[in-house]
Write an enzyme that holds these catalytic residues in place. Structure first.
Site, PDB file in Angstrom:
ATOM      1  N   LYS A 179      74.780 101.350 -14.639  1.00 46.73           N
ATOM      2  CA  LYS A 179      74.432  99.956 -14.926  1.00 46.73           C
ATOM      3  C   LYS A 179      74.496  99.173 -13.616  1.00 46.73           C
ATOM      4  CE  LYS A 179      76.457  96.152 -15.636  1.00 46.73           C
ATOM      5  NZ  LYS A 179      75.572  95.175 -15.012  1.00 46.73           N
ATOM      6  N   GLU A 182      73.261  92.943 -12.604  1.00 47.88           N
ATOM      7  CA  GLU A 182      72.105  92.201 -13.122  1.00 47.88           C
ATOM      8  C   GLU A 182      71.586  91.176 -12.113  1.00 47.88           C
ATOM      9  OE1 GLU A 182      75.205  91.951 -13.910  1.00 47.88           O
ATOM     10  OE2 GLU A 182      75.778  90.045 -14.818  1.00 47.88           O
ATOM     11  N   SER A 232      84.795  92.509  -9.208  1.00 48.29           N
ATOM     12  CA  SER A 232      85.939  91.620  -8.986  1.00 48.29           C
ATOM     13  C   SER A 232      87.183  92.174  -9.682  1.00 48.29           C
ATOM     14  CB  SER A 232      85.610  90.234  -9.536  1.00 48.29           C
ATOM     15  OG  SER A 232      85.379  90.338 -10.939  1.00 48.29           O
ATOM     16  N   CYS A 287      83.507  94.084   0.374  1.00 48.80           N
ATOM     17  CA  CYS A 287      84.892  94.271  -0.088  1.00 48.80           C
ATOM     18  C   CYS A 287      85.796  94.678   1.061  1.00 48.80           C
ATOM     19  CB  CYS A 287      84.946  95.308  -1.200  1.00 48.80           C
ATOM     20  SG  CYS A 287      84.577  96.953  -0.609  1.00 48.80           S
ATOM     21  N   GLU A 388      90.171  85.516  -2.950  1.00 51.18           N
ATOM     22  CA  GLU A 388      88.928  86.054  -2.386  1.00 51.18           C
ATOM     23  C   GLU A 388      87.850  84.963  -2.410  1.00 51.18           C
ATOM     24  OE1 GLU A 388      86.964  89.215  -4.643  1.00 51.18           O
ATOM     25  OE2 GLU A 388      86.413  90.132  -2.744  1.00 51.18           O
TER      26      GLU A 388
HETATM   27  P1  NAD Z   1      81.736  91.119 -10.939  1.00 48.15           P
HETATM   28  O1  NAD Z   1      83.095  91.574 -11.301  1.00 48.15           O
HETATM   29  O2  NAD Z   1      81.327  89.757 -11.300  1.00 48.15           O
HETATM   30  O3  NAD Z   1      80.632  92.094 -11.591  1.00 48.15           O
HETATM   31  C1  NAD Z   1      80.742  93.490 -11.483  1.00 48.15           C
HETATM   32  C2  NAD Z   1      80.086  94.130 -12.706  1.00 48.15           C
HETATM   33  O4  NAD Z   1      80.777  93.723 -13.883  1.00 48.15           O
HETATM   34  C3  NAD Z   1      78.622  93.720 -12.876  1.00 48.15           C
HETATM   35  O5  NAD Z   1      77.875  94.872 -13.184  1.00 48.15           O
HETATM   36  C4  NAD Z   1      78.651  92.725 -14.037  1.00 48.15           C
HETATM   37  O6  NAD Z   1      77.526  92.839 -14.852  1.00 48.15           O
HETATM   38  C5  NAD Z   1      79.891  93.099 -14.819  1.00 48.15           C
HETATM   39  N1  NAD Z   1      80.605  91.930 -15.371  1.00 48.15           N
HETATM   40  C6  NAD Z   1      80.710  90.695 -14.821  1.00 48.15           C
HETATM   41  N2  NAD Z   1      81.494  89.905 -15.603  1.00 48.15           N
HETATM   42  C7  NAD Z   1      81.897  90.660 -16.649  1.00 48.15           C
HETATM   43  C8  NAD Z   1      82.726  90.413 -17.785  1.00 48.15           C
HETATM   44  N3  NAD Z   1      83.313  89.241 -17.987  1.00 48.15           N
HETATM   45  N4  NAD Z   1      82.924  91.424 -18.667  1.00 48.15           N
HETATM   46  C9  NAD Z   1      82.354  92.631 -18.476  1.00 48.15           C
HETATM   47  N5  NAD Z   1      81.547  92.909 -17.414  1.00 48.15           N
HETATM   48  C10 NAD Z   1      81.329  91.949 -16.503  1.00 48.15           C
HETATM   49  O7  NAD Z   1      81.578  91.387  -9.360  1.00 48.15           O
HETATM   50  P2  NAD Z   1      80.382  90.931  -8.421  1.00 48.15           P
HETATM   51  O8  NAD Z   1      80.463  89.467  -8.222  1.00 48.15           O
HETATM   52  O9  NAD Z   1      79.113  91.531  -8.871  1.00 48.15           O
HETATM   53  O10 NAD Z   1      80.773  91.680  -7.057  1.00 48.15           O
HETATM   54  C11 NAD Z   1      81.632  91.143  -6.100  1.00 48.15           C
HETATM   55  C12 NAD Z   1      83.041  91.643  -6.283  1.00 48.15           C
HETATM   56  O11 NAD Z   1      83.085  93.061  -6.177  1.00 48.15           O
HETATM   57  C13 NAD Z   1      83.996  91.137  -5.219  1.00 48.15           C
HETATM   58  O12 NAD Z   1      85.201  90.786  -5.839  1.00 48.15           O
HETATM   59  C14 NAD Z   1      84.194  92.336  -4.307  1.00 48.15           C
HETATM   60  O13 NAD Z   1      85.391  92.347  -3.583  1.00 48.15           O
HETATM   61  C15 NAD Z   1      84.130  93.445  -5.292  1.00 48.15           C
HETATM   62  N6  NAD Z   1      83.824  94.721  -4.658  1.00 48.15           N
HETATM   63  C16 NAD Z   1      84.822  95.611  -4.514  1.00 48.15           C
HETATM   64  C17 NAD Z   1      84.591  96.818  -3.878  1.00 48.15           C
HETATM   65  C18 NAD Z   1      85.713  97.792  -3.679  1.00 48.15           C
HETATM   66  O14 NAD Z   1      85.460  98.876  -3.168  1.00 48.15           O
HETATM   67  N7  NAD Z   1      86.926  97.480  -4.069  1.00 48.15           N
HETATM   68  C19 NAD Z   1      83.309  97.107  -3.405  1.00 48.15           C
HETATM   69  C20 NAD Z   1      82.289  96.180  -3.595  1.00 48.15           C
HETATM   70  C21 NAD Z   1      82.568  94.972  -4.227  1.00 48.15           C
END
Ligand code: NAD
Length: 488
Positions: A179, A182, A232, A287, A388
């Site tokens: 997935k 989006e 996140s 990240c 963050e």
């Molecule tokens: P996000 O958590 O908003 O979204 C990640 C995924 O979760 C997406 O596919 C989204 O569709 C889904 N999602 C979002 N809200 C949700 C909810 N309430 N319930 C269920 N699913 C949900 O993250 P983002 O904004 O797309 O990406 C940025 C974040 O990712 C930053 O916090 C960054 O640090 C982190 N990140 C971490 C790593 C790592 O290796 N630790 C790597 C890349 C990014």
């Protein structure tokens, strides 16, 4: 040349076929640098996930029985297709995400690294054997695939992050549902078109587009064995708890607030550009990005002076334009979030030494621009030092010595990566030993473990046990079976 990304109604790839989402709604997406429409992503549904799980489950028995070298051979073919389409994939990545073309090229290269590493599965997946564990009795421990796995990706590495998992999951003999985020589904759509060319058995790899509803169905679906999540910390925890409740394996890589410690004995000319690249590369949306810089003792004054000079050399603009070193942030909503942190930092009493508010790029006024911002005189208890921000905003703190710096770092809830800049081996060793982050750089600002090493943080930055890449990845996607043999 601007590429036309528009896909009228992005389809899912399920059971080897391109199928429309059962969801009625699509979300329109724009190029973060230009504001131009690039296409739309379906708001996927539980029914989409159910269809993908059915296809993946059906494909599993035959895929599991496919010899490991044959499974690996598909990855050799995927690697070749990715090489042939290297620049095209990177250009899509830049246009949907905003990062510079060289940053996109680097991330696609890292994705290919994973495919190459996963192609070594005949060696990676080997078990253990011991003859005569007792008289006339032998023992074999072997790794077996488990079934259907799901990968849930964030927006910040549209091409690379799903490739952190897909090659390992596939080559170990599992079937998979990806997935994509989006917010950036087009790079993975392109990867899916390449995977379609591999002529894998239908259902071995599936792509389902959507957001929260798709994730929630993945979490609860009884036929999914495990989930690899990146995003996140808030959502990582939701996925970890929810998926564990339904008996799944989970590796949930969460958010980051990475500390960089600078000692006065560092090589300033090499260190400062490296620190600036760490913090402002990908507009701070990495990240592994440095976010909070701790200057030890008298390193503070030269550090701030040199940082200002180096940051002044950043060139903001469209990532496809040669010479640009700072792209936009992903969306207008994220821009507002980053700017709200800048306002908060001012309210908390930090000094805004470089102010990126109001910055824009002539001719690209519709882009999501946040200019490079620098806070000094930051206190470790301030929200801007702890939360963050995920944007081009750097915070500089003071510490009296390494022990004081470590006290600050240990008090923080997130521990993804951390770096130190020094020419003293003992200082570096003490830092590596004591720092809570699990990915550590010495004179390296983005401490990204490569495909054959473990990738993942600690504390609030990681939920689970086995991390991504390398041997952890092989363990995550397999079940160890131990067989004890006696022949009469
Ligand atoms: P996000 O958590 O908003 O979204 C990640 C995924 O979760 C997406 O596919 C989204 O569709 C889904 N999602 C979002 N809200 C949700 C909810 N309430 N319930 C269920 N699913 C949900 O993250 P983002 O904004 O797309 O990406 C940025 C974040 O990712 C930053 O916090 C960054 O640090 C982190 N990140 C971490 C790593 C790592 O290796 N630790 C790597 C890349 C990014």
């Amino acid at each position: 040349m601007t590429q036309k990304l528009f896909v009228e109604r992005l389809h899912n790839f399920i059971g080897g076929a391109w199928v429309a989402s059962t969801g009625a709604d699509h979300v329109a997406l724009t190029n973060p640098a230009t504001g131009e429409p690039v296409g739309s992503c379906p708001v996927g549904t539980s029914a989409d996930v159910d269809a993908a799980v059915t296809a993946a489950k059906l494909a599993f028995p035959a895929w599991r029985d496919t010899p490991v070298p044959t499974r690996s051979r598909y990855l050799f073919d995927l690697r070749n297709l990715l090489e042939q389409n290297f620049e095209e994939l990177a250009r899509i990545c830049t246009q949907e995400h905003g990062k510079t073309l060289s940053e996109s090229l680097g991330s696609v290269r890292r994705g290919i690294d994973m495919v190459e590493c996963g192609a070594g599965m005949p060696s990676l997946m080997m078990g253990k054997a011991l003859e005569d564990i007792s008289s006339g009795i032998d023992c074999i421990e072997q790794r077996q695939p488990m079934g259907v796995f799901a990968v849930i990706a964030p927006y910040n590495f549209p091409a690379m992050v799903p490739l952190w998992f897909l090659p390992f999951c596939l080559a170990t003999g599992n079937t998979i549902i990806v997935k994509p985020s989006e917010q950036v589904p087009f790079s993975q759509h392109f990867v899916a078109t390449l995977i379609d060319k591999l002529k894998l058995p239908p259902g071995v790899v599936n792509f389902v587009n959507g957001g929260k509803d798709v994730v929630n169905r993945i979490i609860e679906h009884p036929e999914i064995q495990g989930v690899s999540f990146v995003g996140s910390s808030k959502v990582a925890k939701i996925v970890y708890e929810g998926a564990a409740k339904t008996g799944k394996r989970v590796q949930a890589l969460g958010g980051a607030k990475n500390f960089i410690v600078v000692a006065n004995d560092c090589d300033w000319d090499k260190s400062v550009p490296n620190i600036v690249e760490s913090c402002y590369g990908c507009a701070g949306q990495r990240c592994l990005a440095g976010a909070t810089i701790i200057a030890i003792g008298d390193a503070y004054e030269p550090l701030v002076r040199k940082l200002k000079e180096e940051i002044g050399r950043l060139v903001m603009g469209n990532g496809l334009t040669p010479g640009v070193t700072l792209g936009p942030v992903i969306s207008p909503a994220h821009k507002e979030r980053v700017l709200a942190f800048v306002e908060l930092g001012l309210k908390e009493g930090a000094t805004l030494a470089l102010d990126g508010r109001g910055a824009t790029v002539p001719g690209l006024e519709q882009g999501n621009w946040v200019g490079p911002s620098l806070f000094v005189d930051v206190n470790p208890t301030m929200t801007i030092a702890r939360d963050e921000i995920f944007g081009p905003v750097m915070c500089v703190l003071r510490a009296t010595d390494l022990a004081d710096a470590m006290k600050i770092v240990h008090a923080q809830p997130l521990a993804n990566a951390a770096s130190i800049y020094t020419s003293n081996g003992r200082t570096a060793r003490d830092f590596v030993k004591e720092v809570p982050a699990a990915m550590v750089g010495v004179n390296i600002g983005v401490a990204a473990p490569m495909a054959f090493f473990t990738f993942g943080g600690s504390k609030g930055s990681f939920f689970g046990d086995l991390k991504a890449h390398g041997s952890d990845s092989v363990s995550f996607y397999t079940n160890n079976k131990t067989a004890i043999y006696r022949w009469h």
